[in-house]
Design a protein around this motif. Structure first.
Motif, mmCIF file in Angstrom:
data_model
loop_
_atom_site.group_PDB
_atom_site.id
_atom_site.type_symbol
_atom_site.label_atom_id
_atom_site.label_comp_id
_atom_site.label_asym_id
_atom_site.label_seq_id
_atom_site.Cartn_x
_atom_site.Cartn_y
_atom_site.Cartn_z
ATOM 1 N N THR A 23 48.066 78.222 56.359
ATOM 2 C CA THR A 23 48.143 76.790 56.090
ATOM 3 C C THR A 23 48.516 76.046 57.360
ATOM 4 O O THR A 23 47.998 74.967 57.640
ATOM 5 N N VAL A 27 46.162 73.078 58.355
ATOM 6 C CA VAL A 27 46.649 71.698 58.362
ATOM 7 C C VAL A 27 46.962 71.292 59.798
ATOM 8 O O VAL A 27 47.777 71.924 60.460
ATOM 9 N N ASN A 31 43.231 67.143 59.540
ATOM 10 C CA ASN A 31 43.580 66.450 58.299
ATOM 11 C C ASN A 31 44.103 65.044 58.547
ATOM 12 O O ASN A 31 43.770 64.117 57.834
ATOM 13 N N PHE A 35 40.060 63.565 59.661
ATOM 14 C CA PHE A 35 39.506 63.265 58.340
ATOM 15 C C PHE A 35 39.472 61.761 58.059
ATOM 16 O O PHE A 35 38.439 61.226 57.669
ATOM 17 N N HIS A 230 33.131 69.390 58.986
ATOM 18 C CA HIS A 230 34.559 69.156 58.833
ATOM 19 C C HIS A 230 35.199 70.134 57.859
ATOM 20 O O HIS A 230 36.364 70.507 58.027
ATOM 21 N N THR A 234 38.461 71.865 59.184
ATOM 22 C CA THR A 234 39.774 71.648 58.569
ATOM 23 C C THR A 234 40.337 72.938 57.976
ATOM 24 O O THR A 234 41.551 73.109 57.904
ATOM 25 N N ASP A 266 45.495 72.262 52.039
ATOM 26 C CA ASP A 266 44.824 71.583 53.148
ATOM 27 C C ASP A 266 44.113 70.313 52.680
ATOM 28 O O ASP A 266 44.224 69.257 53.300
ATOM 29 N N THR A 267 43.414 70.437 51.559
ATOM 30 C CA THR A 267 42.687 69.282 51.038
ATOM 31 C C THR A 267 43.662 68.193 50.618
ATOM 32 O O THR A 267 43.440 67.005 50.871
ATOM 33 N N VAL A 269 46.614 67.538 51.823
ATOM 34 C CA VAL A 269 47.175 66.838 52.988
ATOM 35 C C VAL A 269 46.167 65.835 53.550
ATOM 36 O O VAL A 269 46.517 64.709 53.918
ATOM 37 N N ALA A 270 44.883 66.222 53.582
ATOM 38 C CA ALA A 270 43.872 65.291 54.101
ATOM 39 C C ALA A 270 43.792 64.042 53.219
ATOM 40 O O ALA A 270 43.788 62.907 53.725
#
Ligand code: TRP
Length: 533
Positions: A23, A27, A31, A35, A230, A234, A266-267, A269-270
């Motif tokens: 992670t 991250v 992100n 992003f 991306h 990411t 990860d998603t 946080v973005a």
């Protein structure tokens, strides 16, 4: 195979550490910085949707494959590939996965470090109170002043590379683990605080509308390629970073659930970063399509007008720096681990050599934002595409078409080639190698399957959906066309200015389809696959 249970570089103490490290790799600037600004450049909702689809259909399956390869090989990605190829009796061409990955890591880190340097310099700016009571003009000027000063950029880039090399030198357990454990959770909390601020003082409704209402007319074929690129960037996929970390993963841990946790965090946080930034962008009349400066202009504006903003602002950029740091170490780890194995040298020496080369490449990015900003590659002009051009000369040549002229600076070029070409290509090869190159029972064993249904779903997606999705996006995105991108259509004549591209695109599509069918047919001819072999 070096050693089935342990890598010479160390092993994570437990599964949780692997999740943290992966992670930490995933991250990062991708992100928080990239992003939001590419979402802004590519029109919002529809782009976000494509990005989420790419994470689910391509990113997660490839990540599972990469971790499994790494754990089976237990070495640096380059040597892991060599072992796996000989185990599977596959062709030597698959080695490209390891080599291309190491090269991609070099190229990415060279610009990543420069951007991380921006975050470092913003720690000082915010702590010094530069932005207290700031308006849009001041925030914009601060950013362009920073870009206009190459020696400053160079200094921060150098500091960041030294920090990164410092962790890598100490080795996997001591260096990487301890840095990440505290910082990740803290970053998360601070993002939530920022969203709270943005919800109260920014234009939250507009931001949600922008990020989640999909308007597909804004989506060009190139946007889909950027979304795919991306997804790889990411999740740190396609170049061996996750493979290198997988090599240090304990044998019994389940790969599937671990990967879901990493991709989910990860998603999240973005999306949180987007929800923190866009309300401020809209409330202050900033342009969502402002480009790489989006984070560095919008957030200081918010911190400058928030109680305690001086403190929270400095803290935020410290955390961004740490997120970038834990990502940077995963970009350099594959090459370092390889150099240690290949030259039988110490980690310290290997790190110094590699970090120096990357630092040197980074100088190109430093100058992309000032002295060399006029030099562009693949410049789009009314008369076609020029490989290399000087922007100011183009503007003089086409005074009526200044707004349509586009080109890539050295930094843009590196970013484009790595994220949109090298990583998806690496991912395509990884999917094909695990799907068709490796023996079925080896893959099955490595996965420590508990629920065969999940394994089967993954295996089918990896073999058939992932490669085809990457192939289609490549063909559509790399060759401009009219049906997706209305800009290319001449409104008066109704003629597609890129008609000559249609043919190569079709031919390219046919070639990819033939190769793909060839691989499938060949793999079907292999002796029956089974667990008994
Ligand atoms: N994923 C990181 C980010 O989003 C960047 C990164 C780290 C990366 N390691 C990588 C990207 C390997 C591609 C490949 O900031």
């Amino acid at each position: 195979m070096a050693n089935n249970n342990q890598s010479v570089h160390g092993i994570w103490r437990n599964r949780w550490i692997f999740i943290l490290a992966a992670t930490g790799s995933a991250v990062g600037l991708g992100n928080i910085w990239k992003f939001p600004y590419i979402t802004g450049e590519h029109g919002g909702g529809a782009f976000v949707l494509m990005y989420l689809a790419c994470i689910a259909l391509v990113g997660i399956p490839v990540m599972v494959a990469e971790v499994a390869m790494g754990r089976r090989g237990r070495q640096s990605p380059i040597n892991t590939m060599i072992s796996l190829i000989s185990e599977a009796k596959a062709g030597p061409a698959w080695k490209a996965i390891g080599w291309m990955g190491a090269l991609a890591g070099f190229l990415i880190l060279s610009f990543y470090s420069v951007i991380a340097g921006w975050a470092l310099s913003y720690v000082l700016k915010l702590a010094a109170g530069t932005f207290v009571g700031a308006d849009q003009a001041l925030a914009g000027d601060q950013f362009s002043d920073m870009l206009g000063d190459p020696s400053g950029l160079m200094m921060w880039h150098t500091i960041f590379m030294v920090l990164t090399a410092g962790v890598i030198m100490r080795g996997v357990n001591k260096g990487i683990e301890s840095a990440i454990q505290v910082l990740m959770p803290l970053l998360f909390v601070l993002l939530l605080v920022l969203i709270g601020y943005a919800a109260k003082n920014g234009n939250f409704a507009e931001a949600v509308h922008f990020m989640f209402d999909a308007d597909f007319s804004k989506l060009s074929a190139e946007s889909v390629l950027v979304a795919l690129g991306h997804a790889f960037f990411t999740l740190s996929l396609g170049m061996g970073a996750i493979m290198a970390y997988g090599a240090y993963m304990p044998r019994q841990a389940s790969i599937g659930t671990t990967v879901f946790a990493i991709a989910g965090l990860d998603t999240l946080v973005a999306l949180l970063a987007g929800l923190a930034i866009f309300p401020i962008v809209f409330a202050n009349g900033l342009e969502p399509s402002a480009g790489p400066g989006l984070l560095f202009v919008s957030l200081p504006l918010a911190f400058g007008n928030m109680a305690g903003g001086q403190f929270f602002g400095a803290l935020f950029f410290i955390l961004v720096t740490f997120a970038a740091w834990s990502s940077a170490i995963s970009l350099i780890e594959p090459a370092t681990a390889w150099a240690v194995e290949r030259f039988k040298t110490s980690r310290v020496k290997a790190t110094i050599g590699i970090a120096f080369i990357i630092w040197f490449l980074g100088i190109g990015t430093v100058f992309s934002f000032n002295d060399w900003s006029d030099y562009v590659f693949f410049a789009k002009t009314p008369d076609g595409i020029e490989l290399f051009a000087v922007m100011s000369e183009l503007k003089a040549m086409y005074p009526t078409a200044v707004d349509t002229l586009k080109g890539l600076t050295f930094f843009d070029l590196l970013d484009f080639i790595t994220a949109n070409i090298m990583l998806p290509l690496g991912g395509l090869l990884i999917a094909l190698f695990v799907g068709f190159g490796m023996k079925y029972h080896h893959v099955y064993n490595e996965m420590q399957v508990k629920t065969p249904l999940f394994f089967n779903i993954w295996y089918v997606v990896l073999r058939f959906i992932t490669p085809i999705a990457i192939g289609i996006v490549f063909i559509q995105g790399l060759l401009p066309e009219c049906s997706f991108d209305s800009e290319l259509l001449d409104a008066d004549s109704g003629v597609c200015s890129n008609a000559p591209y249609l043919q190569p695109r079709l031919i390219g599509g046919v070639i990819i389809a033939i190769v793909y069918v060839g691989i499938i047919v060949k793999s079907l001819k292999k002796p029956a696959r089974g667990l008994a072999e």
